[in-house]
Enzyme design. Sequence first.
Site, mmCIF file in Angstrom:
data_model
loop_
_atom_site.group_PDB
_atom_site.id
_atom_site.type_symbol
_atom_site.label_atom_id
_atom_site.label_comp_id
_atom_site.label_asym_id
_atom_site.label_seq_id
_atom_site.Cartn_x
_atom_site.Cartn_y
_atom_site.Cartn_z
ATOM 1 N N ASP A 259 41.499 49.019 42.384
ATOM 2 C CA ASP A 259 41.434 50.156 41.462
ATOM 3 C C ASP A 259 40.839 49.787 40.106
ATOM 4 O OD1 ASP A 259 44.740 50.713 40.087
ATOM 5 O OD2 ASP A 259 43.730 48.867 40.611
ATOM 6 N N ARG B 85 27.890 43.004 54.802
ATOM 7 C CA ARG B 85 26.936 43.018 55.914
ATOM 8 C C ARG B 85 26.520 44.449 56.258
ATOM 9 N NH1 ARG B 85 27.999 43.908 61.341
ATOM 10 N NH2 ARG B 85 26.589 42.932 62.841
ATOM 11 N N ASP C 10 46.651 50.166 47.954
ATOM 12 C CA ASP C 10 47.221 51.048 46.926
ATOM 13 C C ASP C 10 46.228 52.057 46.355
ATOM 14 O OD1 ASP C 10 45.674 49.184 45.662
ATOM 15 O OD2 ASP C 10 47.120 48.691 44.098
ATOM 16 N N GLU D 22 56.245 41.805 45.653
ATOM 17 C CA GLU D 22 56.108 41.185 44.330
ATOM 18 C C GLU D 22 55.973 42.325 43.340
ATOM 19 O OE1 GLU D 22 52.287 39.269 43.743
ATOM 20 O OE2 GLU D 22 51.264 41.164 44.023
ATOM 21 N N GLY E 94 51.209 42.889 46.807
ATOM 22 C CA GLY E 94 51.177 44.345 46.795
ATOM 23 C C GLY E 94 51.203 44.922 45.390
ATOM 24 N N ARG E 95 51.359 44.033 44.420
ATOM 25 C CA ARG E 95 51.493 44.465 43.015
ATOM 26 C C ARG E 95 52.570 45.530 42.895
ATOM 27 N NH1 ARG E 95 46.007 44.524 39.678
ATOM 28 N NH2 ARG E 95 45.345 45.856 41.374
ATOM 29 N N LEU F 27 48.124 32.721 50.711
ATOM 30 C CA LEU F 27 47.725 32.653 52.121
ATOM 31 C C LEU F 27 47.538 34.063 52.690
ATOM 32 C CD1 LEU F 27 50.106 33.245 54.490
ATOM 33 C CD2 LEU F 27 51.043 31.159 53.520
ATOM 34 N N ARG G 242 67.749 31.591 50.893
ATOM 35 C CA ARG G 242 66.494 30.854 50.714
ATOM 36 C C ARG G 242 65.390 31.839 50.324
ATOM 37 N NH1 ARG G 242 69.617 27.419 51.082
ATOM 38 N NH2 ARG G 242 69.487 25.388 52.105
ATOM 39 N N ASP H 256 46.246 45.281 49.046
ATOM 40 C CA ASP H 256 47.448 46.012 48.610
ATOM 41 C C ASP H 256 47.568 47.421 49.206
ATOM 42 O OD1 ASP H 256 47.838 43.809 47.047
ATOM 43 O OD2 ASP H 256 47.122 44.739 45.189
ATOM 44 N N GLY I 98 40.403 41.115 43.111
ATOM 45 C CA GLY I 98 40.937 40.170 44.099
ATOM 46 C C GLY I 98 40.140 40.238 45.394
ATOM 47 N N ARG J 273 36.763 38.328 37.550
ATOM 48 C CA ARG J 273 37.213 39.372 36.629
ATOM 49 C C ARG J 273 36.373 39.221 35.373
ATOM 50 N NH1 ARG J 273 42.112 38.738 39.847
ATOM 51 N NH2 ARG J 273 42.483 40.843 40.603
ATOM 52 N N THR K 89 40.942 45.875 49.052
ATOM 53 C CA THR K 89 42.146 45.242 48.492
ATOM 54 C C THR K 89 43.211 45.141 49.575
ATOM 55 O OG1 THR K 89 44.029 45.561 46.983
ATOM 56 C CG2 THR K 89 42.807 47.527 47.552
HETATM 57 P P1 ATP Z 1 42.875 43.927 42.944
HETATM 58 O O1 ATP Z 1 43.526 45.257 43.256
HETATM 59 O O2 ATP Z 1 42.639 43.140 44.159
HETATM 60 O O3 ATP Z 1 43.507 43.155 41.843
HETATM 61 P P2 ATP Z 1 41.017 45.144 41.081
HETATM 62 O O4 ATP Z 1 39.666 45.680 41.331
HETATM 63 O O5 ATP Z 1 42.091 46.131 40.740
HETATM 64 O O6 ATP Z 1 41.393 44.280 42.364
HETATM 65 P P3 ATP Z 1 40.978 44.158 38.343
HETATM 66 O O7 ATP Z 1 41.115 42.765 37.840
HETATM 67 O O8 ATP Z 1 41.968 45.157 37.886
HETATM 68 O O9 ATP Z 1 40.943 44.023 39.934
HETATM 69 O O10 ATP Z 1 39.524 44.699 37.945
HETATM 70 C C1 ATP Z 1 38.351 43.969 38.251
HETATM 71 C C2 ATP Z 1 37.336 44.100 37.145
HETATM 72 O O11 ATP Z 1 36.984 45.487 36.971
HETATM 73 C C3 ATP Z 1 37.814 43.668 35.760
HETATM 74 O O12 ATP Z 1 37.738 42.283 35.577
HETATM 75 C C4 ATP Z 1 36.849 44.410 34.850
HETATM 76 O O13 ATP Z 1 35.615 43.738 34.751
HETATM 77 C C5 ATP Z 1 36.637 45.725 35.614
HETATM 78 N N1 ATP Z 1 37.519 46.751 35.023
HETATM 79 C C6 ATP Z 1 38.829 46.972 35.294
HETATM 80 N N2 ATP Z 1 39.327 47.970 34.525
HETATM 81 C C7 ATP Z 1 38.312 48.376 33.743
HETATM 82 C C8 ATP Z 1 38.170 49.367 32.713
HETATM 83 N N3 ATP Z 1 39.192 50.129 32.333
HETATM 84 N N4 ATP Z 1 36.955 49.486 32.125
HETATM 85 C C9 ATP Z 1 35.904 48.735 32.500
HETATM 86 N N5 ATP Z 1 35.985 47.783 33.445
HETATM 87 C C10 ATP Z 1 37.161 47.600 34.054
#
Ligand code: ATP
Length: 325
Positions: free
Chosen positions: A105, A23, A132, A225, A173-174, A256, A249, A130, A13, A74, A128
């Site tokens: 993560d 940068r 987290d 959420e 915040g997942r 956003l 409500r 979140d 995300g 992703r 992120t």
């Molecule tokens: P956000 O917290 O904002 O959602 P995120 O980095 O946790 O961000 P994810 O969609 O969980 O977002 O992971 C991003 C990308 O990282 C995935 O689309 C995938 O390509 C890679 N990825 C995630 N988990 C794994 C895994 N276990 N092995 C290999 N690649 C991974």
Amino acid sequence: MKINCIGILTSGGDAPGMNAAIRAVTRSAIYNGMTVKGIYRGYKGLLSGEISEFKTNNVSNIIQQGGTILKTARSAEFREPEGRKIAYETMQRENIDALVVIGGDGSLTGARIFAQEYNIPIVGLPGTIDNDLFGTDTTIGYDTALNTIMDAVDKIRDTATSHDRLFFIEVMGRDAGFLALNGALASGAEAAIIPEIWTEVDQLEALIEHGFRKTKNSSIVLVAESEVTGGAMGMAERVKQKYPQYDVRVTILGHLQRGGSPTATDRILASRMGAAAIDALMEDQRNVMIGIQNDQIVYVPFSKAIKNDKPINRDLLNTLRILSI
Ligand code: ATP
């Protein structure tokens, strides 16, 4: 190993402040004599070879922009060994010696596996909203999202007060309640419903027993959420059934929360972390996320940042409860 060329990507995300991080990484790497290659659309671009060299002016005028100029995506393919093999081949072809990965993560989990499989130096930045990730007090984008939530809740309060309404406002915040809890404190909301303590107490019942609306005509409750809480819709349904006297409500703030110009706090954090990523690579650090603890930059092994749950400060829940009488 001497690192001559680094690749940089944003993944998962998007979060405000990612551009400030891009940068900082780019300029710090160039300052230290490295070549920088921007990889577009996260791991997807590493597979497809969507890469171009970044000079200092490629990152001019972006510190104030939300989103990420590198785009994000992703990639299901990168989760598979065959996909990561293609990614590695791209790196060899492009002469990229090391990677800086900015993401949440999932992105750092992918980085960790990739680094181990191919013995590549990778440094992660926590990007992120979140907040987290374990091992860092805050993540890039969190402060901006928090401020956005505060502004939105301020506006909703005007209408909530005019109508004597109970508002459930859902924030992102997942599975983490940082945005909900601190958003509630910042906006003077009556309560926050967060996943971290969901199984311990029925927060809705506790809230009603505590006597909310006894002294006030309108109330605002921030809901994280999360599947476990059922989100703001779930809360509203329960109240409608059990306490039909309340005029309920729901507002779901949604995407956003991800947008907008990063706050000074996020820009400074991203700048410090971006520069620290290059320091870490030059110090031969491997498989670490850059974190910040008590205003000091720290290196957090990926294994810790990903696996450990980041604890929420429960005292804040009590403070919120006291301040909402
Ligand atoms: P956000 O917290 O904002 O959602 P995120 O980095 O946790 O961000 P994810 O969609 O969980 O977002 O992971 C991003 C990308 O990282 C995935 O689309 C995938 O390509 C890679 N990825 C995630 N988990 C794994 C895994 N276990 N092995 C290999 N690649 C991974």
